[in-house]
Design a protein around this motif. Structure first.
Motif, PDB file in Angstrom:
ATOM      1  N   THR A 151       0.835  -1.214   0.000  1.00 17.01           N
ATOM      2  CA  THR A 151       0.000   0.000   0.000  1.00 17.01           C
ATOM      3  C   THR A 151       0.862   1.254   0.000  1.00 17.01           C
ATOM      4  O   THR A 151       0.529   2.234  -0.669  1.00 17.01           O
ATOM      5  CB  THR A 151      -0.945   0.016   1.211  1.00 17.01           C
ATOM      6  OG1 THR A 151      -0.185  -0.091   2.408  1.00 17.01           O
ATOM      7  CG2 THR A 151      -1.926  -1.125   1.144  1.00 17.01           C
ATOM      8  N   LYS A 183       2.113   1.680  -3.550  1.00 17.51           N
ATOM      9  CA  LYS A 183       1.072   2.199  -4.442  1.00 17.51           C
ATOM     10  C   LYS A 183       0.865   3.687  -4.225  1.00 17.51           C
ATOM     11  O   LYS A 183       0.702   4.446  -5.177  1.00 17.51           O
ATOM     12  CB  LYS A 183      -0.239   1.447  -4.222  1.00 17.51           C
ATOM     13  CG  LYS A 183      -0.246   0.054  -4.778  1.00 17.51           C
ATOM     14  CD  LYS A 183      -1.588  -0.629  -4.530  1.00 17.51           C
ATOM     15  CE  LYS A 183      -1.612  -2.040  -5.069  1.00 17.51           C
ATOM     16  NZ  LYS A 183      -2.908  -2.705  -4.820  1.00 17.51           N
ATOM     17  N   ARG A 184       0.872   4.099  -2.971  1.00 10.70           N
ATOM     18  CA  ARG A 184       0.720   5.531  -2.680  1.00 10.70           C
ATOM     19  C   ARG A 184       1.872   6.336  -3.261  1.00 10.70           C
ATOM     20  O   ARG A 184       1.672   7.422  -3.805  1.00 10.70           O
ATOM     21  CB  ARG A 184       0.649   5.753  -1.171  1.00 10.70           C
ATOM     22  CG  ARG A 184      -0.646   5.319  -0.563  1.00 10.70           C
ATOM     23  CD  ARG A 184      -0.653   5.574   0.915  1.00 10.70           C
ATOM     24  NE  ARG A 184      -1.847   5.016   1.525  1.00 10.70           N
ATOM     25  CZ  ARG A 184      -1.998   4.819   2.808  1.00 10.70           C
ATOM     26  NH1 ARG A 184      -1.027   5.129   3.649  1.00 10.70           N
ATOM     27  NH2 ARG A 184      -3.116   4.319   3.282  1.00 10.70           N
ATOM     28  N   GLN A 193       1.375   6.655  -6.962  1.00 10.49           N
ATOM     29  CA  GLN A 193       0.320   7.632  -7.255  1.00 10.49           C
ATOM     30  C   GLN A 193       0.832   9.051  -7.075  1.00 10.49           C
ATOM     31  O   GLN A 193       0.495   9.940  -7.867  1.00 10.49           O
ATOM     32  CB  GLN A 193      -0.899   7.393  -6.352  1.00 10.49           C
ATOM     33  CG  GLN A 193      -1.681   6.170  -6.716  1.00 10.49           C
ATOM     34  CD  GLN A 193      -2.821   5.891  -5.735  1.00 10.49           C
ATOM     35  OE1 GLN A 193      -2.921   6.535  -4.702  1.00 10.49           O
ATOM     36  NE2 GLN A 193      -3.654   4.909  -6.061  1.00 10.49           N
TER      37      GLN A 193
END
Length: 92
Positions: free
Chosen positions: A42, A45-46, A49
């Motif tokens: 996670t 992924k952050r 992004q």
């Protein structure tokens, strides 16, 4: 009568025993230091992004054994590097 003074050290009472030093705090610090933090998908992924949100194009994503990761970016005006040939492809 004369009193004689001696320079001898005072004797410790037999009831006073030296206490053993407790190193449990040191053992706890060592055990916590040895534990590497795990890789968080996670968090990766952050980070991706955030990179794409800034208008930059990621070229590579590398994860270190200690759980940290690095994102390599494509430089402006240069194409992304072609993947190198893997020596295991010939073996398998």
């Amino acid at each position: 009568m004369t009193e004689e003074k001696t320079n001898s050290a005072p004797q410790a009472s037999s009831a006073a025993k030296p206490q053993k030093a407790s190193f449990t705090w040191a053992k706890k610090l060592i055990s916590e230091a040895k534990k590497p933090k795990g890789f968080s998908v996670t968090a990766a992924k952050r980070a991706m992004q955030l990179v794409t949100g800034q208008g930059k194009e990621p070229a590579a994503f590398k994860v270190a054994p200690d759980g940290s990761f690095a994102i390599e970016l494509v430089q402006v005006g240069k194409p992304a590097a072609a993947p190198t040939e893997n020596p295991w492809d010939k073996v398998l």
